[in-house]
Design an enzyme around this catalytic site. Sequence first.
Site, PDB file in Angstrom:
ATOM      1  N   TYR A   1      46.922  58.859  19.668  1.00  0.00           N
ATOM      2  CA  TYR A   1      48.187  59.518  20.008  1.00  0.00           C
ATOM      3  C   TYR A   1      49.336  59.021  19.143  1.00  0.00           C
ATOM      4  O   TYR A   1      49.395  57.847  18.786  1.00  0.00           O
ATOM      5  CB  TYR A   1      48.528  59.245  21.477  1.00  0.00           C
TER       6      TYR A   1
ATOM      7  N   LYS B   1      42.563  35.644  46.176  1.00  0.00           N
ATOM      8  CA  LYS B   1      43.565  36.710  46.175  1.00  0.00           C
ATOM      9  C   LYS B   1      43.366  37.633  44.969  1.00  0.00           C
ATOM     10  O   LYS B   1      42.664  37.271  44.020  1.00  0.00           O
ATOM     11  CB  LYS B   1      44.974  36.102  46.152  1.00  0.00           C
TER      12      LYS B   1
HETATM   13  C1  LIG Z   1      47.424  31.378  43.558  1.00  0.00           C
HETATM   14  C2  LIG Z   1      47.674  30.133  44.325  1.00  0.00           C
HETATM   15  C3  LIG Z   1      46.814  29.018  44.185  1.00  0.00           C
HETATM   16  C4  LIG Z   1      45.709  28.937  43.157  1.00  0.00           C
HETATM   17  O1  LIG Z   1      46.205  28.489  41.916  1.00  0.00           O
HETATM   18  P1  LIG Z   1      45.243  28.210  40.659  1.00  0.00           P
HETATM   19  O2  LIG Z   1      46.106  27.547  39.675  1.00  0.00           O
HETATM   20  O3  LIG Z   1      44.727  29.530  40.214  1.00  0.00           O
HETATM   21  O4  LIG Z   1      44.163  27.314  41.165  1.00  0.00           O
HETATM   22  C5  LIG Z   1      47.018  27.943  45.023  1.00  0.00           C
HETATM   23  N1  LIG Z   1      48.016  27.935  45.932  1.00  0.00           N
HETATM   24  C6  LIG Z   1      48.882  28.971  46.064  1.00  0.00           C
HETATM   25  C7  LIG Z   1      49.980  28.881  47.061  1.00  0.00           C
HETATM   26  C8  LIG Z   1      48.738  30.095  45.259  1.00  0.00           C
HETATM   27  O5  LIG Z   1      49.610  31.111  45.377  1.00  0.00           O
END
Ligand SMILES: *Cc1c(COP(=O)(O)O)cnc(C)c1O
Length: 370
Positions: A264, A38
């Site tokens: 700035y 993601k």
């Molecule tokens: C983002 C997410 C993960 C991954 O988590 P990590 O700690 O980065 O491995 C796993 N399951 C769900 C539902 C998530 O939203």
Amino acid sequence: MSSTKETVLEINLAHLTHNFNYLKSKIADHVKMLAVVKASGYGSDAAIIAKHLEKIGADYFAVAYASEGVILREAGVKIPILVLHPQPVNFPKLIEYKLEPSLYSSRTLREFIKIASLLGEQNYPIHIKFNTGLNRIGFWENDVDYIINQLNATNTVKIVSLLSHLAASEDPNEKEFTIHQINSFKKTSKELIQKLGYTPIMHQSNTSGILNYREAHFDMVRTGIGLYGYGNDAKFDKELKPVASLKSIISQIHRLEPGESVGYNRAFKATDFIKTATVPIGHADGISRQYGNKKGFVIINNQRAYILGNVCMDMIMVDITNIDCKEGDEVIIFDANSNAAKIAEFSGTISYELLTAVSPRVKRTVIEEN
Ligand SMILES: *Cc1c(COP(=O)(O)O)cnc(C)c1O
């Protein structure tokens, strides 16, 4: 020595392979690996990351939203893609691209069955998410009968997995709570499986769960940050190697006298003779303003150069008074030696935020070496 000629996010596929194999060595042979890609693969590049992981044996992918799954399919990804937090408005698109929704409420389950059935689907793969304590999204324990009733009334969908998410698997002080989440997931899944008459796969573990809770591995584990390896952070395993390095160059060097200011609003005023370097990366590239005024730093010639004054949209100015360097030299924002977790912590955030903020304007390059 350095080949950096502009701001780039360098993706190291050898490190990705290493992390994947390392995490795989932590789970039993029958346990599947779901790679969470993601948010553009935690800020890197979802298509590059996913194509590589598919090649080296990932079983499943997960994204947050349907649009992210579409990108993977368009890049040619063939293995199943779970959409963790789909919005009903995108269900038709999700089905068109053979993405698999995690359904987390009676509204999403009902809507999905309705749309899939209108499209003539049969046994469309869905995933049922339970809330066991994160209190973010998910059905509750007492929703099992509702789910069963919905499924008994249709052959439009079929449950391929049951999942839940741990809230604090990285925190040893929350062990009791985590064990409670694991037991709650087991109990609810068992009840649902009995009433369902077939056995979907179960998964609950994120990266810290893989490392800290073998009893939460079930049939599949989900890993995001473990693949990207950020890294040398107490929360994670030292074996994990950072996959993405953010690099830039020195555009110009200035020598300033006491009383002169930088950037700035004249937010930094020199009290001494100083030397500054201007670097072509700013808040539009993902270096948020919180890194300004010496809260953040970059690495030039193995030394820390602190950010002077406010972060601009396209540039930062850093203090190189005591650093031997010249225009065109490499600037490291984060890499294996100066990791994102450290810089993020220094300015009051976490590596995920720094990584996922690296904007599309920053060119992605791929290296395969160790
Ligand atoms: C983002 C997410 C993960 C991954 O988590 P990590 O700690 O980065 O491995 C796993 N399951 C769900 C539902 C998530 O939203």
